[in-house]
Design a protein around this motif. Structure first.
Motif, PDB file in Angstrom:
ATOM      1  N   HIS A 179      22.808 -13.766  -9.998  1.00  0.00           N
ATOM      2  CA  HIS A 179      24.022 -14.539 -10.260  1.00  0.00           C
ATOM      3  C   HIS A 179      25.232 -13.932  -9.549  1.00  0.00           C
ATOM      4  O   HIS A 179      26.061 -14.663  -9.012  1.00  0.00           O
ATOM      5  CB  HIS A 179      24.286 -14.609 -11.768  1.00  0.00           C
ATOM      6  CG  HIS A 179      23.516 -15.686 -12.461  1.00  0.00           C
ATOM      7  ND1 HIS A 179      22.167 -15.590 -12.718  1.00  0.00           N
ATOM      8  CD2 HIS A 179      23.899 -16.899 -12.935  1.00  0.00           C
ATOM      9  CE1 HIS A 179      21.756 -16.679 -13.332  1.00  0.00           C
ATOM     10  NE2 HIS A 179      22.787 -17.497 -13.482  1.00  0.00           N
ATOM     11  N   VAL A 180      25.319 -12.606  -9.584  1.00  0.00           N
ATOM     12  CA  VAL A 180      26.482 -11.957  -8.974  1.00  0.00           C
ATOM     13  C   VAL A 180      26.382 -11.932  -7.451  1.00  0.00           C
ATOM     14  O   VAL A 180      27.365 -12.192  -6.748  1.00  0.00           O
ATOM     15  CB  VAL A 180      26.628 -10.524  -9.530  1.00  0.00           C
ATOM     16  CG1 VAL A 180      27.735  -9.771  -8.791  1.00  0.00           C
ATOM     17  CG2 VAL A 180      26.923 -10.558 -11.017  1.00  0.00           C
ATOM     18  N   LEU A 181      25.189 -11.653  -6.941  1.00  0.00           N
ATOM     19  CA  LEU A 181      25.040 -11.457  -5.497  1.00  0.00           C
ATOM     20  C   LEU A 181      24.742 -12.741  -4.726  1.00  0.00           C
ATOM     21  O   LEU A 181      25.034 -12.820  -3.526  1.00  0.00           O
ATOM     22  CB  LEU A 181      23.920 -10.439  -5.241  1.00  0.00           C
ATOM     23  CG  LEU A 181      24.126  -9.046  -5.856  1.00  0.00           C
ATOM     24  CD1 LEU A 181      22.921  -8.174  -5.589  1.00  0.00           C
ATOM     25  CD2 LEU A 181      25.399  -8.404  -5.324  1.00  0.00           C
ATOM     26  N   ILE A 182      24.163 -13.735  -5.390  1.00  0.00           N
ATOM     27  CA  ILE A 182      23.758 -14.963  -4.677  1.00  0.00           C
ATOM     28  C   ILE A 182      24.538 -16.177  -5.168  1.00  0.00           C
ATOM     29  O   ILE A 182      25.265 -16.818  -4.397  1.00  0.00           O
ATOM     30  CB  ILE A 182      22.245 -15.205  -4.843  1.00  0.00           C
ATOM     31  CG1 ILE A 182      21.451 -14.029  -4.258  1.00  0.00           C
ATOM     32  CG2 ILE A 182      21.842 -16.518  -4.166  1.00  0.00           C
ATOM     33  CD1 ILE A 182      19.956 -14.120  -4.478  1.00  0.00           C
ATOM     34  N   PHE A 183      24.424 -16.488  -6.454  1.00  0.00           N
ATOM     35  CA  PHE A 183      25.014 -17.728  -6.956  1.00  0.00           C
ATOM     36  C   PHE A 183      26.537 -17.655  -7.024  1.00  0.00           C
ATOM     37  O   PHE A 183      27.214 -18.675  -6.831  1.00  0.00           O
ATOM     38  CB  PHE A 183      24.428 -18.062  -8.332  1.00  0.00           C
ATOM     39  CG  PHE A 183      22.932 -18.161  -8.325  1.00  0.00           C
ATOM     40  CD1 PHE A 183      22.284 -18.995  -7.426  1.00  0.00           C
ATOM     41  CD2 PHE A 183      22.156 -17.415  -9.191  1.00  0.00           C
ATOM     42  CE1 PHE A 183      20.896 -19.084  -7.400  1.00  0.00           C
ATOM     43  CE2 PHE A 183      20.770 -17.495  -9.176  1.00  0.00           C
ATOM     44  CZ  PHE A 183      20.141 -18.331  -8.268  1.00  0.00           C
ATOM     45  N   GLY A 184      27.071 -16.477  -7.320  1.00  0.00           N
ATOM     46  CA  GLY A 184      28.531 -16.348  -7.316  1.00  0.00           C
ATOM     47  C   GLY A 184      29.147 -16.663  -5.965  1.00  0.00           C
ATOM     48  O   GLY A 184      30.057 -17.500  -5.871  1.00  0.00           O
ATOM     49  N   PRO A 185      28.688 -16.024  -4.880  1.00  0.00           N
ATOM     50  CA  PRO A 185      29.227 -16.384  -3.547  1.00  0.00           C
ATOM     51  C   PRO A 185      28.972 -17.845  -3.183  1.00  0.00           C
ATOM     52  O   PRO A 185      29.821 -18.468  -2.523  1.00  0.00           O
ATOM     53  CB  PRO A 185      28.463 -15.434  -2.614  1.00  0.00           C
ATOM     54  CG  PRO A 185      28.139 -14.254  -3.471  1.00  0.00           C
ATOM     55  CD  PRO A 185      27.853 -14.811  -4.818  1.00  0.00           C
ATOM     56  N   MET A 186      27.834 -18.407  -3.605  1.00  0.00           N
ATOM     57  CA  MET A 186      27.589 -19.826  -3.325  1.00  0.00           C
ATOM     58  C   MET A 186      28.616 -20.708  -4.032  1.00  0.00           C
ATOM     59  O   MET A 186      29.100 -21.703  -3.462  1.00  0.00           O
ATOM     60  CB  MET A 186      26.174 -20.213  -3.766  1.00  0.00           C
ATOM     61  CG  MET A 186      25.078 -19.605  -2.908  1.00  0.00           C
ATOM     62  SD  MET A 186      23.417 -20.065  -3.456  1.00  0.00           S
ATOM     63  CE  MET A 186      23.436 -21.810  -3.113  1.00  0.00           C
ATOM     64  N   ASN A 187      28.959 -20.367  -5.266  1.00  0.00           N
ATOM     65  CA  ASN A 187      29.985 -21.123  -5.971  1.00  0.00           C
ATOM     66  C   ASN A 187      31.330 -21.031  -5.251  1.00  0.00           C
ATOM     67  O   ASN A 187      32.082 -22.009  -5.186  1.00  0.00           O
ATOM     68  CB  ASN A 187      30.138 -20.608  -7.407  1.00  0.00           C
ATOM     69  CG  ASN A 187      28.896 -20.830  -8.236  1.00  0.00           C
ATOM     70  OD1 ASN A 187      28.093 -21.714  -7.947  1.00  0.00           O
ATOM     71  ND2 ASN A 187      28.733 -20.018  -9.275  1.00  0.00           N
ATOM     72  N   TYR A 188      31.605 -19.858  -4.700  1.00  0.00           N
ATOM     73  CA  TYR A 188      32.893 -19.664  -4.040  1.00  0.00           C
ATOM     74  C   TYR A 188      32.967 -20.420  -2.709  1.00  0.00           C
ATOM     75  O   TYR A 188      33.964 -21.100  -2.419  1.00  0.00           O
ATOM     76  CB  TYR A 188      33.122 -18.170  -3.809  1.00  0.00           C
ATOM     77  CG  TYR A 188      34.419 -17.856  -3.112  1.00  0.00           C
ATOM     78  CD1 TYR A 188      35.611 -17.848  -3.830  1.00  0.00           C
ATOM     79  CD2 TYR A 188      34.459 -17.554  -1.753  1.00  0.00           C
ATOM     80  CE1 TYR A 188      36.802 -17.557  -3.203  1.00  0.00           C
ATOM     81  CE2 TYR A 188      35.642 -17.271  -1.115  1.00  0.00           C
ATOM     82  CZ  TYR A 188      36.822 -17.272  -1.839  1.00  0.00           C
ATOM     83  OH  TYR A 188      38.012 -16.995  -1.208  1.00  0.00           O
ATOM     84  N   PHE A 189      31.909 -20.315  -1.904  1.00  0.00           N
ATOM     85  CA  PHE A 189      31.961 -20.910  -0.575  1.00  0.00           C
ATOM     86  C   PHE A 189      31.513 -22.377  -0.541  1.00  0.00           C
ATOM     87  O   PHE A 189      31.970 -23.141   0.315  1.00  0.00           O
ATOM     88  CB  PHE A 189      31.093 -20.104   0.394  1.00  0.00           C
ATOM     89  CG  PHE A 189      31.635 -18.731   0.685  1.00  0.00           C
ATOM     90  CD1 PHE A 189      32.769 -18.568   1.470  1.00  0.00           C
ATOM     91  CD2 PHE A 189      31.023 -17.591   0.164  1.00  0.00           C
ATOM     92  CE1 PHE A 189      33.272 -17.295   1.746  1.00  0.00           C
ATOM     93  CE2 PHE A 189      31.520 -16.329   0.430  1.00  0.00           C
ATOM     94  CZ  PHE A 189      32.653 -16.177   1.214  1.00  0.00           C
ATOM     95  N   LEU A 190      30.638 -22.789  -1.468  1.00  0.00           N
ATOM     96  CA  LEU A 190      30.059 -24.130  -1.397  1.00  0.00           C
ATOM     97  C   LEU A 190      30.409 -25.012  -2.589  1.00  0.00           C
ATOM     98  O   LEU A 190      30.008 -26.182  -2.613  1.00  0.00           O
ATOM     99  CB  LEU A 190      28.526 -24.030  -1.297  1.00  0.00           C
ATOM    100  CG  LEU A 190      27.975 -23.172  -0.165  1.00  0.00           C
ATOM    101  CD1 LEU A 190      26.458 -23.056  -0.266  1.00  0.00           C
ATOM    102  CD2 LEU A 190      28.391 -23.744   1.187  1.00  0.00           C
ATOM    103  N   GLY A 191      31.143 -24.468  -3.565  1.00  0.00           N
ATOM    104  CA  GLY A 191      31.414 -25.228  -4.780  1.00  0.00           C
ATOM    105  C   GLY A 191      32.516 -26.247  -4.665  1.00  0.00           C
ATOM    106  O   GLY A 191      32.630 -27.142  -5.496  1.00  0.00           O
ATOM    107  N   GLY A 192      33.373 -26.164  -3.662  1.00  0.00           N
ATOM    108  CA  GLY A 192      34.446 -27.130  -3.491  1.00  0.00           C
ATOM    109  C   GLY A 192      35.788 -26.709  -4.062  1.00  0.00           C
ATOM    110  O   GLY A 192      36.776 -27.435  -3.939  1.00  0.00           O
ATOM    111  N   HIS A 193      35.872 -25.574  -4.737  1.00  0.00           N
ATOM    112  CA  HIS A 193      37.115 -25.008  -5.271  1.00  0.00           C
ATOM    113  C   HIS A 193      37.879 -25.970  -6.174  1.00  0.00           C
ATOM    114  O   HIS A 193      39.084 -26.183  -5.998  1.00  0.00           O
ATOM    115  CB  HIS A 193      38.032 -24.547  -4.129  1.00  0.00           C
ATOM    116  CG  HIS A 193      37.613 -23.254  -3.522  1.00  0.00           C
ATOM    117  ND1 HIS A 193      37.811 -22.031  -4.109  1.00  0.00           N
ATOM    118  CD2 HIS A 193      36.978 -23.008  -2.336  1.00  0.00           C
ATOM    119  CE1 HIS A 193      37.328 -21.076  -3.331  1.00  0.00           C
ATOM    120  NE2 HIS A 193      36.811 -21.641  -2.243  1.00  0.00           N
TER     121      HIS A 193
END
Length: 278
Positions: free
Chosen positions: A48-62
């Motif tokens: 969650h911290v190393l993979i899904f967290g950065p995905m939320n930041y870069f691909l989530g749409g902010h």
């Protein structure tokens, strides 16, 4: 190691069998619980911290652009994002990891628990605490006879013991133990001074009394209290064996010949119409 961080390698290299032997099964299982929690945290938290967290930041749409603390969380994923489908799989991944880890830990616990039960000393494994003993059974002999009669066969009970009222003994016993401790302390202090006659320890018995020799005072108290304690114990034994009730209380311990009889006794129900008895 006696260094400041010497506890680190000692705790890291500690084997579970050593913990069980020196501190008991409960403490060892507490350590195993923390190990299980750390394993779950690693398998679930790290992705969650190393993979899904950065995905939320870069691909989530902010969608939470004003909330900086939510940049790595699911709150930073906009509605309709394809990441929703990914998290459907993530949920099942979390469920599978937690379930598998807990089941594995439970298997290891049961194995060690059964080993601990098999290794339990007979005096502990075969002894049952009995509470709510009726007045007519409040003696060692009557309690033994009762359980011997309600269980099939002979020789089911090794011994029975009804708890005694020792309120008359406790103050004298505590005073004796205190005097023995003070005597040992005074003798140790005198020995540390080389047992010089002029350096014998002194004690003041009250604010207005003169100081007296500690060793002589506490030795005299011990010699006075020991016969009093012995007499009180003899009185308790005599009164408890001479009749039913009285100094015998409503709780006791019954030691059975085998663990089977002890387990049967634990499961006995409906012995008396009074729910407060037995």
């Amino acid at each position: 190691s006696e260094t400041f961080f010497g506890w680190l390698p000692a705790s890291w290299n500690a084997r579970l069998e050593e913990v069980v032997e020196h501190t008991g099964l409960d403490q060892a299982m507490l350590l195993e619980f923390t190990h299980m929690a750390m394993k779950i945290t690693l398998l679930v938290g790290a992705p969650h911290v190393l993979i899904f967290g950065p995905m939320n930041y870069f691909l989530g749409g902010h969608p939470s652009s004003a909330d900086h603390l939510s940049y790595l969380s699911f709150g930073n994923v906009k509605d309709g994002s394809w990441l929703y489908w990914l998290y459907a799989l993530v949920v099942w991944w979390v469920v599978a990891v937690v379930q598998r880890t807990m089941y594995k830990a439970q298997e290891l616990f049961l194995e060690r628990r059964f080993d601990w039960l098999r290794a339990m000393p007979p005096s502990r494994a075969n002894t049952v605490l009995v509470e709510g003993i009726p007045e007519e059974y409040r003696s060692d002999r009557k309690l033994l006879e009762f359980f011997e009669d309600i269980l099939p066969g002979d020789g089911n009970v090794q011994r029975a013991y009804v708890c005694k009222d020792v309120s008359m003994l406790m103050p004298i016993q505590l005073e004796l133990e205190k005097s023995r401790h003070k005597l040992s302390e005074a003798e140790a202090i005198w020995a540390s001074c080389g047992k010089a006659p002029e350096k014998r320890p002194m004690v003041r018995l009250s604010c207005w009394s003169q100081r007296v020799d500690s060793i002589e005072h506490y030795a005299r108290k011990v010699s006075e209290l020991e016969p009093a304690v012995a007499a009180a114990k003899a009185t308790i034994v005599s009164e408890s064996s001479s009749g039913i009730g009285g100094i015998n209380l409503s709780s006791g311990f019954v030691t059975f010949s085998n663990r089977v009889e002890a387990e049967i006794a634990l499961r006995l129900d409906g012995i008396s119409r009074d729910s407060e008895e037995w």
